[in-house]
Design a protein around this motif. Structure first.
Motif, PDB file in Angstrom:
ATOM      1  N   GLN A  32       5.178  -1.862   4.060  1.00  0.00           N
ATOM      2  CA  GLN A  32       4.775  -0.314   4.436  1.00  0.00           C
ATOM      3  C   GLN A  32       3.883   0.407   3.320  1.00  0.00           C
ATOM      4  O   GLN A  32       2.934   1.252   3.922  1.00  0.00           O
ATOM      5  CB  GLN A  32       6.122   0.683   4.226  1.00  0.00           C
ATOM      6  CG  GLN A  32       6.925   0.595   5.330  1.00  0.00           C
ATOM      7  CD  GLN A  32       6.179   1.066   6.895  1.00  0.00           C
ATOM      8  OE1 GLN A  32       4.839   1.379   7.345  1.00  0.00           O
ATOM      9  NE2 GLN A  32       6.649   0.181   8.032  1.00  0.00           N
ATOM     10  N   LYS A  33       4.736  -0.434   1.637  1.00  0.00           N
ATOM     11  CA  LYS A  33       3.393  -0.002   0.900  1.00  0.00           C
ATOM     12  C   LYS A  33       2.288  -0.492   0.964  1.00  0.00           C
ATOM     13  O   LYS A  33       0.884  -0.155   0.793  1.00  0.00           O
ATOM     14  CB  LYS A  33       3.492  -0.303  -0.697  1.00  0.00           C
ATOM     15  CG  LYS A  33       4.848   0.669  -0.922  1.00  0.00           C
ATOM     16  CD  LYS A  33       5.685   0.138  -2.185  1.00  0.00           C
ATOM     17  CE  LYS A  33       6.519   0.786  -2.899  1.00  0.00           C
ATOM     18  NZ  LYS A  33       7.658   0.528  -3.684  1.00  0.00           N
ATOM     19  N   LYS A  35       0.049   1.002   4.081  1.00  0.00           N
ATOM     20  CA  LYS A  35      -0.985   2.263   3.536  1.00  0.00           C
ATOM     21  C   LYS A  35      -2.254   2.119   2.261  1.00  0.00           C
ATOM     22  O   LYS A  35      -2.916   2.835   2.650  1.00  0.00           O
ATOM     23  CB  LYS A  35       0.263   3.101   1.840  1.00  0.00           C
ATOM     24  CG  LYS A  35       0.833   3.927   3.091  1.00  0.00           C
ATOM     25  CD  LYS A  35       1.986   4.617   1.905  1.00  0.00           C
ATOM     26  CE  LYS A  35       3.194   5.235   2.996  1.00  0.00           C
ATOM     27  NZ  LYS A  35       4.096   6.020   1.964  1.00  0.00           N
ATOM     28  N   THR A  39      -3.964  -5.991  10.137  1.00  0.00           N
ATOM     29  CA  THR A  39      -3.255  -4.751  10.623  1.00  0.00           C
ATOM     30  C   THR A  39      -2.693  -4.114  12.039  1.00  0.00           C
ATOM     31  O   THR A  39      -2.460  -3.702  12.065  1.00  0.00           O
ATOM     32  CB  THR A  39      -4.904  -4.110   9.840  1.00  0.00           C
ATOM     33  OG1 THR A  39      -5.532  -4.394  10.451  1.00  0.00           O
ATOM     34  CG2 THR A  39      -5.031  -4.276   8.001  1.00  0.00           C
ATOM     35  N   HIS A  99      -2.340  -0.404  13.274  1.00  0.00           N
ATOM     36  CA  HIS A  99      -3.197   0.589  12.030  1.00  0.00           C
ATOM     37  C   HIS A  99      -4.460  -0.242  12.772  1.00  0.00           C
ATOM     38  O   HIS A  99      -5.210  -0.793  12.093  1.00  0.00           O
ATOM     39  CB  HIS A  99      -2.938   0.212  10.534  1.00  0.00           C
ATOM     40  CG  HIS A  99      -1.716   0.574   9.993  1.00  0.00           C
ATOM     41  ND1 HIS A  99      -0.770   1.520  10.426  1.00  0.00           N
ATOM     42  CD2 HIS A  99      -0.905   0.623   9.400  1.00  0.00           C
ATOM     43  CE1 HIS A  99      -0.092   2.206  10.135  1.00  0.00           C
ATOM     44  NE2 HIS A  99      -0.224   1.257   8.731  1.00  0.00           N
TER      45      HIS A  99
END
Length: 140
Positions: A3-4, A7, A62, A67
């Motif tokens: 998750q980091k 971002k 991604t 994403h």
């Protein structure tokens, strides 16, 4: 940890795209003059194909994590920046047209490829990090 990294996806894909440009295209600055006087280059087709294949890795990473826009925008930003830096010494000023074409072309291509990857990898399971299966604790 995933998750980091997600971002940071736009920044990481931009960095990967700029580094890939430097590795595949950045070192070749000489145009080829053919015996008939025509000029081509400085890039060969294999260099551009190598760049595209290299960029599939961060785009896949991604897009497979849903994403799509972040990966496409990051890749586009990295390629646009690299093209600008690489071509800005052109005295004619026409390099900005090429930079714009790189920006538009890479945005359209990465969005299309990212959407395709996201749709193809969507059947692998539910949400990331959650249990596989139908329900989560507390749901009816």
């Amino acid at each position: 940890m995933d998750q980091k990294l997600l971002k940071l996806a736009p920044f990481l894909t931009a960095l990967a795209a700029a580094a890939a440009w430097a590795a595949w295209l950045g070192w070749d600055q000489v145009r080829d003059v053919h015996p008939d006087g025509s000029v081509s280059g400085p890039y060969e087709a294999w260099q551009v194909v190598g760049l595209v294949l290299t960029l599939l890795v961060p785009v896949y990473w991604t897009a497979s994590r849903r994403h799509v826009v972040a990966g496409a925008l990051g890749t586009t930003a990295g390629l646009t920046f690299a093209a600008y830096v690489d071509w800005s010494d052109d005295g004619s000023g026409l390099y900005m047209i090429g930079v714009g074409m790189v920006m538009l072309g890479s945005l359209m291509a990465t969005l299309a490829v990212s959407a395709l990857i996201a749709s193809l990898t969507g059947s692998r399971g539910g949400s990331r990090g959650g249990p596989r299966g139908g329900s989560t604790p507390g749901s009816a």
